[in-house]
Design an enzyme around this catalytic site. Structure first.
Site, mmCIF file in Angstrom:
data_model
loop_
_atom_site.group_PDB
_atom_site.id
_atom_site.type_symbol
_atom_site.label_atom_id
_atom_site.label_comp_id
_atom_site.label_asym_id
_atom_site.label_seq_id
_atom_site.Cartn_x
_atom_site.Cartn_y
_atom_site.Cartn_z
ATOM 1 N N GLY A 144 92.691 -58.154 40.054
ATOM 2 C CA GLY A 144 91.979 -59.513 40.224
ATOM 3 C C GLY A 144 90.638 -59.318 39.859
ATOM 4 N N GLU A 158 99.160 -49.975 40.970
ATOM 5 C CA GLU A 158 98.067 -50.810 41.047
ATOM 6 C C GLU A 158 96.775 -50.480 41.793
ATOM 7 O OE1 GLU A 158 99.938 -55.159 40.074
ATOM 8 O OE2 GLU A 158 99.802 -54.729 42.515
ATOM 9 N N GLU A 184 97.989 -56.606 48.652
ATOM 10 C CA GLU A 184 97.603 -57.896 49.591
ATOM 11 C C GLU A 184 98.525 -57.956 50.538
ATOM 12 O OE1 GLU A 184 97.879 -60.613 46.141
ATOM 13 O OE2 GLU A 184 96.418 -59.450 45.297
ATOM 14 N N ASN A 224 103.322 -61.534 38.328
ATOM 15 C CA ASN A 224 103.237 -61.652 39.939
ATOM 16 C C ASN A 224 102.383 -62.972 40.204
ATOM 17 O OD1 ASN A 224 102.674 -61.556 42.559
ATOM 18 N ND2 ASN A 224 101.459 -59.800 42.552
ATOM 19 N N SER A 255 94.466 -56.149 36.302
ATOM 20 C CA SER A 255 93.731 -56.799 35.062
ATOM 21 C C SER A 255 94.225 -56.445 34.104
ATOM 22 C CB SER A 255 92.282 -56.399 35.247
ATOM 23 O OG SER A 255 91.582 -56.871 36.684
ATOM 24 N N HIS A 261 103.169 -54.931 47.991
ATOM 25 C CA HIS A 261 101.856 -55.165 47.433
ATOM 26 C C HIS A 261 100.736 -55.007 48.206
ATOM 27 C CE1 HIS A 261 99.040 -57.565 45.177
ATOM 28 N NE2 HIS A 261 99.740 -57.359 43.970
ATOM 29 N N LYS A 271 102.044 -64.529 42.719
ATOM 30 C CA LYS A 271 101.058 -64.552 43.869
ATOM 31 C C LYS A 271 101.101 -66.074 44.713
ATOM 32 C CE LYS A 271 98.117 -60.890 42.447
ATOM 33 N NZ LYS A 271 96.910 -60.081 42.468
HETATM 34 P P1 PGA Z 1 95.804 -58.987 38.472
HETATM 35 O O1 PGA Z 1 96.907 -58.912 39.650
HETATM 36 O O2 PGA Z 1 96.418 -58.967 37.177
HETATM 37 O O3 PGA Z 1 95.402 -60.306 38.726
HETATM 38 O O4 PGA Z 1 94.807 -58.105 38.489
HETATM 39 C C1 PGA Z 1 97.988 -57.885 39.555
HETATM 40 C C2 PGA Z 1 98.645 -57.750 40.751
HETATM 41 O O5 PGA Z 1 98.157 -57.837 41.932
HETATM 42 O O6 PGA Z 1 99.937 -57.470 40.723
#
Ligand code: PGA
Length: 249
Positions: A173, A167, A97, A10, A213, A95, A12
């Site tokens: 993140g 998630e 976000e 992903n 992560s 997601h 982003k």
């Molecule tokens: P990350 O993000 O691996 O940077 O924690 C995962 C995601 O939001 O899909």
């Protein structure tokens, strides 16, 4: 029958179109795999050059969002037909976000799920709890709600072909991965929820990823769990490490 693993990056809001092509060229040889489905979910403006750059490889391209109407006066949105015409096979929906910053709800996610299936796009539907919800012991209640509303009106055959990404928001993140036990517990809980909505066969077929992560050091242990069928990877999908995650064994 064993479920095939699926590892999706992903990206982003990262990489301009030219940077995106450069990253694909770097990662292409590293993510070659016979055993794992590999997906790059990229910003809308990167889709066309990335699809082109991935031709002839094992990489499938996904979008990070999509609107639930066919066309019309929805300034700034992207329709499912635009995605399929550009060569998109997957779309990340709901997601955290997007839920947090762009007012995505279980209901809009559900509308998008139904639209994606109508167009033959495989949804990667995200769910996951906040740290507060985990501490209050309502993780599974919250996620069951996300899954149940998200899958309203989705047929068993469509559900079998879908992907759910678990998630935990506190692990995204942050470098703070859920423990293998925490990740497996929730992924198993999601599978049980799918069995309740549909049946055992659907629950056995649906693929459930862990995200939050994921990196080259923890992927093997996470992906070895009975109910974890791969990962949705943010930060580590933008570097050579992504090759190690795909080839985690
Ligand atoms: P990350 O993000 O691996 O940077 O924690 C995962 C995601 O939001 O899909």
């Amino acid at each position: 029958m064993a479920r095939r693993k699926i590892v999706a990056g992903n990206w982003k809001m990262n990489k301009t179109p030219s940077e995106a092509v450069a990253l694909v060229e770097e990662l292409k040889p590293l993510v070659a795999s016979e055993d794992v489905d590999v997906v790059f979910c990229v910003p809308a403006i990167d889709i066309i050059p990335v699809v082109e750059a991935c031709k002839g490889t094992n990489i499938q391209v996904g979008a990070e969002n999509m609107y639930f109407e066919e066309s019309g006066a929805y300034t700034g949105e992207i329709s499912p037909a635009m995605l399929t015409d550009a060569g998109i096979k997957y779309v990340v929906l709901g997601h955290s976000e997007r839920r947090e910053y762009f007012a995505e709800t279980n209901e809009t996610v559900n509308k998008k799920m139904l639209k994606a299936f109508e167009h033959g796009i495989t949804p990667i539907m995200c769910c996951g709890e906040t740290l507060e919800q985990r501490e209050q012991g309502v993780t599974m209640d919250f996620i069951r709600q996300q899954v149940k509303v998200g899958f309203m009106g989705v047929t068993a055959d469509q559900a079998k072909a879908s992907v759910i990404a678990y998630e935990p928001i506190w692990a995204i993140g942050t470098g703070k991965t859920a423990t293998t036990e925490q990740a497996e517990e929730v992924c198993a809980g999601i599978r049980a929820c799918i069995a309740e909505i549909y049946d055992e066969a659907t629950a056995e077929a649906i693929r459930i990823q862990y995200g939050g992560s994921v990196n080259a050091g923890n992927a093997a242990e996470l992906f070895a769990q009975a109910d974890i069928d791969g990962g949705l990877v943010g930060g580590a999908s933008l570097k050579a490490d992504f090759g190690k995650i795909v080839n985690y064994k």
